[in-house]
Design a protein around this motif. Structure first.
Motif, PDB file in Angstrom:
ATOM      1  N   ILE A 145       1.156  -1.084   0.243  1.00  0.00           N
ATOM      2  CA  ILE A 145      -0.105  -0.064  -0.097  1.00  0.00           C
ATOM      3  C   ILE A 145       0.993   1.408  -0.034  1.00  0.00           C
ATOM      4  O   ILE A 145       0.693   2.385  -0.705  1.00  0.00           O
ATOM      5  N   ALA A 146       1.686   1.207   0.927  1.00  0.00           N
ATOM      6  CA  ALA A 146       2.852   2.494   1.266  1.00  0.00           C
ATOM      7  C   ALA A 146       3.102   2.734  -0.504  1.00  0.00           C
ATOM      8  O   ALA A 146       2.709   3.951  -0.292  1.00  0.00           O
ATOM      9  N   GLY A 147       3.709   2.109  -1.469  1.00  0.00           N
ATOM     10  CA  GLY A 147       4.295   2.286  -2.380  1.00  0.00           C
ATOM     11  C   GLY A 147       3.456   2.276  -3.602  1.00  0.00           C
ATOM     12  O   GLY A 147       4.245   2.681  -4.650  1.00  0.00           O
ATOM     13  N   GLY A 148       2.865   1.723  -3.203  1.00  0.00           N
ATOM     14  CA  GLY A 148       1.973   1.180  -4.505  1.00  0.00           C
ATOM     15  C   GLY A 148       0.558   2.648  -4.730  1.00  0.00           C
ATOM     16  O   GLY A 148      -0.185   1.752  -6.195  1.00  0.00           O
ATOM     17  N   ILE A 149      -0.191   3.082  -3.623  1.00  0.00           N
ATOM     18  CA  ILE A 149      -1.329   3.409  -4.160  1.00  0.00           C
ATOM     19  C   ILE A 149      -1.374   5.037  -3.050  1.00  0.00           C
ATOM     20  O   ILE A 149      -0.980   5.337  -2.441  1.00  0.00           O
ATOM     21  N   SER A 150      -1.512   6.186  -4.028  1.00  0.00           N
ATOM     22  CA  SER A 150      -1.591   7.582  -2.888  1.00  0.00           C
ATOM     23  C   SER A 150      -3.473   7.926  -3.026  1.00  0.00           C
ATOM     24  O   SER A 150      -4.444   8.145  -3.474  1.00  0.00           O
ATOM     25  N   VAL A 151      -3.300   8.567  -1.712  1.00  0.00           N
ATOM     26  CA  VAL A 151      -4.921   8.903  -1.189  1.00  0.00           C
ATOM     27  C   VAL A 151      -4.942  10.028  -0.930  1.00  0.00           C
ATOM     28  O   VAL A 151      -3.904   9.953   0.468  1.00  0.00           O
ATOM     29  N   GLN A 152      -5.911  11.422  -1.742  1.00  0.00           N
ATOM     30  CA  GLN A 152      -5.371  12.583  -1.060  1.00  0.00           C
ATOM     31  C   GLN A 152      -6.527  13.186  -0.554  1.00  0.00           C
ATOM     32  O   GLN A 152      -7.737  12.928  -1.522  1.00  0.00           O
ATOM     33  N   TYR A 153      -7.086  14.123   0.790  1.00  0.00           N
ATOM     34  CA  TYR A 153      -8.499  14.375   0.212  1.00  0.00           C
ATOM     35  C   TYR A 153      -8.306  15.710  -0.131  1.00  0.00           C
ATOM     36  O   TYR A 153      -7.410  16.227  -0.230  1.00  0.00           O
ATOM     37  N   VAL A 154      -9.283  16.139  -0.530  1.00  0.00           N
ATOM     38  CA  VAL A 154      -9.440  17.778  -1.217  1.00  0.00           C
ATOM     39  C   VAL A 154     -10.998  18.281  -0.589  1.00  0.00           C
ATOM     40  O   VAL A 154     -11.563  17.513  -1.262  1.00  0.00           O
ATOM     41  N   GLU A 155     -10.257  19.718  -0.510  1.00  0.00           N
ATOM     42  CA  GLU A 155     -11.303  19.840   0.649  1.00  0.00           C
ATOM     43  C   GLU A 155     -12.424  20.932  -0.703  1.00  0.00           C
ATOM     44  O   GLU A 155     -11.935  20.808  -1.669  1.00  0.00           O
ATOM     45  N   GLU A 156     -13.646  21.073  -0.326  1.00  0.00           N
ATOM     46  CA  GLU A 156     -14.636  21.733  -0.997  1.00  0.00           C
ATOM     47  C   GLU A 156     -13.957  22.940  -1.723  1.00  0.00           C
ATOM     48  O   GLU A 156     -14.522  22.879  -2.844  1.00  0.00           O
ATOM     49  N   ASP A 157     -13.432  23.571  -1.074  1.00  0.00           N
ATOM     50  CA  ASP A 157     -12.878  24.461  -1.379  1.00  0.00           C
ATOM     51  C   ASP A 157     -11.169  24.324  -2.406  1.00  0.00           C
ATOM     52  O   ASP A 157     -10.396  25.678  -2.830  1.00  0.00           O
ATOM     53  N   GLY A 158     -11.203  22.861  -2.457  1.00  0.00           N
ATOM     54  CA  GLY A 158      -9.607  22.494  -3.371  1.00  0.00           C
ATOM     55  C   GLY A 158      -8.480  22.376  -3.135  1.00  0.00           C
ATOM     56  O   GLY A 158      -7.594  22.329  -3.314  1.00  0.00           O
ATOM     57  N   THR A 159      -8.321  22.716  -1.502  1.00  0.00           N
ATOM     58  CA  THR A 159      -7.291  22.599  -0.644  1.00  0.00           C
ATOM     59  C   THR A 159      -7.223  21.227  -0.920  1.00  0.00           C
ATOM     60  O   THR A 159      -7.759  20.369  -0.134  1.00  0.00           O
ATOM     61  N   VAL A 160      -6.034  20.863  -1.592  1.00  0.00           N
ATOM     62  CA  VAL A 160      -5.297  19.199  -1.142  1.00  0.00           C
ATOM     63  C   VAL A 160      -4.600  19.115   0.576  1.00  0.00           C
ATOM     64  O   VAL A 160      -3.387  19.755   0.804  1.00  0.00           O
ATOM     65  N   HIS A 161      -4.996  17.725   0.569  1.00  0.00           N
ATOM     66  CA  HIS A 161      -3.958  17.653   1.951  1.00  0.00           C
ATOM     67  C   HIS A 161      -3.606  15.472   1.906  1.00  0.00           C
ATOM     68  O   HIS A 161      -4.558  15.269   1.532  1.00  0.00           O
ATOM     69  N   ASP A 162      -2.377  16.165   2.221  1.00  0.00           N
ATOM     70  CA  ASP A 162      -1.541  14.231   1.863  1.00  0.00           C
ATOM     71  C   ASP A 162      -1.881  13.950   3.621  1.00  0.00           C
ATOM     72  O   ASP A 162      -2.736  14.266   4.456  1.00  0.00           O
ATOM     73  N   TYR A 163      -2.283  12.352   3.449  1.00  0.00           N
ATOM     74  CA  TYR A 163      -1.655  11.929   4.742  1.00  0.00           C
ATOM     75  C   TYR A 163      -1.094  12.411   5.720  1.00  0.00           C
ATOM     76  O   TYR A 163       0.073  12.157   5.435  1.00  0.00           O
ATOM     77  N   GLU A 164      -1.843  12.062   7.297  1.00  0.00           N
ATOM     78  CA  GLU A 164      -0.545  11.955   8.060  1.00  0.00           C
ATOM     79  C   GLU A 164       0.039  10.439   8.642  1.00  0.00           C
ATOM     80  O   GLU A 164      -0.519  10.184   8.416  1.00  0.00           O
ATOM     81  N   ALA A 165       1.671  10.795   9.531  1.00  0.00           N
ATOM     82  CA  ALA A 165       2.088   9.316   9.664  1.00  0.00           C
ATOM     83  C   ALA A 165       1.899   9.894  11.001  1.00  0.00           C
ATOM     84  O   ALA A 165       2.602   9.606  12.289  1.00  0.00           O
TER      85      ALA A 165
END
Length: 219
Positions: A145-165
């Motif tokens: 999973i760690a090196g095989g897929i990226s899952v980002q969260y995008v707010e309604e206003d378009g702000t992008v967040h990467d997951y936290e460790a």
């Protein structure tokens, strides 16, 4: 001496109806009662039959819908509802993985704090959100999973967040999804305290352009 024969039958003593008249009325009353019983009986029969033909209205509520087939769409314009199985093709991987976002927690700070005492609390003005997913590996080799897929969260206003460790409640010693098997996984994100619930998750092969990823509505 010969007496004349009366033209009508004498009335019953005391002026009461004749036995023949009473019997006729009793027969008519019996027929009427029988007709009422038949009408009521037939109505009940057909009413029960109609209910049986419709079935129990709760049957539809108790029957779950069949799982939908995995879909593969790209871009925000083709964003899928939360819970849709997504057919994901990892880069440099000979096989396919089905990813289904199962649950969303908009206030995950408490759970993350309980998961591990070394997890940093959310900074002032921020909060943790967390998404849970099930990954099914349809290949004949393990999928990392760690090196095989990226899952980002995008707010309604378009702000992008990467997951936290951070250590999440559903924790596995390995991030490998076994060949032909499945694994449940969680990602946590830091968002502003006043961020609205909504937005999207974007699955990708670490592509620089979000539009190249597979979009899912955040529920």
């Amino acid at each position: 001496m010969i007496h004349p024969v009366p033209s009508t039958a004498p009335a019953a003593p005391g002026g009461s109806p004749s036995p023949g008249g009473s019997a006729g009325r009793l027969a008519a009353l019996g027929c009427l009662m029988l007709a009422i019983i038949l009408v009521v009986g037939l109505g009940g029969y057909f009413g029960i039959g109609a209910l049986m033909s419709r079935g129990d209205p709760r049957d539809g509520e108790e029957t779950s819908e069949a799982p939908t087939s995995p879909v593969q769409t790209f871009g925000k314009d083709e964003a899928q509802p939360f819970g849709t199985p997504l057919l994901f093709t990892p880069r440099d991987f000979t096989g396919e993985v089905v990813v289904t976002l199962d649950a969303m927690d908009w206030q995950a700070g408490g759970e993350i704090a309980e998961a591990n005492t070394y997890n940093d609390p959310a900074p002032a003005g921020s909060r943790y959100i967390m998404v849970t997913a099930t990954l099914e590996n349809h290949a004949d080799v393990d999928f990392g999973i760690a090196g095989g897929i990226s899952v980002q969260y995008v707010e309604e206003d378009g702000t992008v967040h990467d997951y936290e460790a951070v250590v999440v409640p559903v924790y596995e010693d390995t991030d490998d999804v076994p060949a032909g098997g499945s694994l449940q996984w969680q990602w946590a994100y830091l968002v502003p305290e006043d961020a609205a619930e909504g937005g999207h998750f974007v699955l990708s092969n670490f592509a620089p352009e979000l539009e190249d990823g597979q979009w899912v509505e955040a529920a």
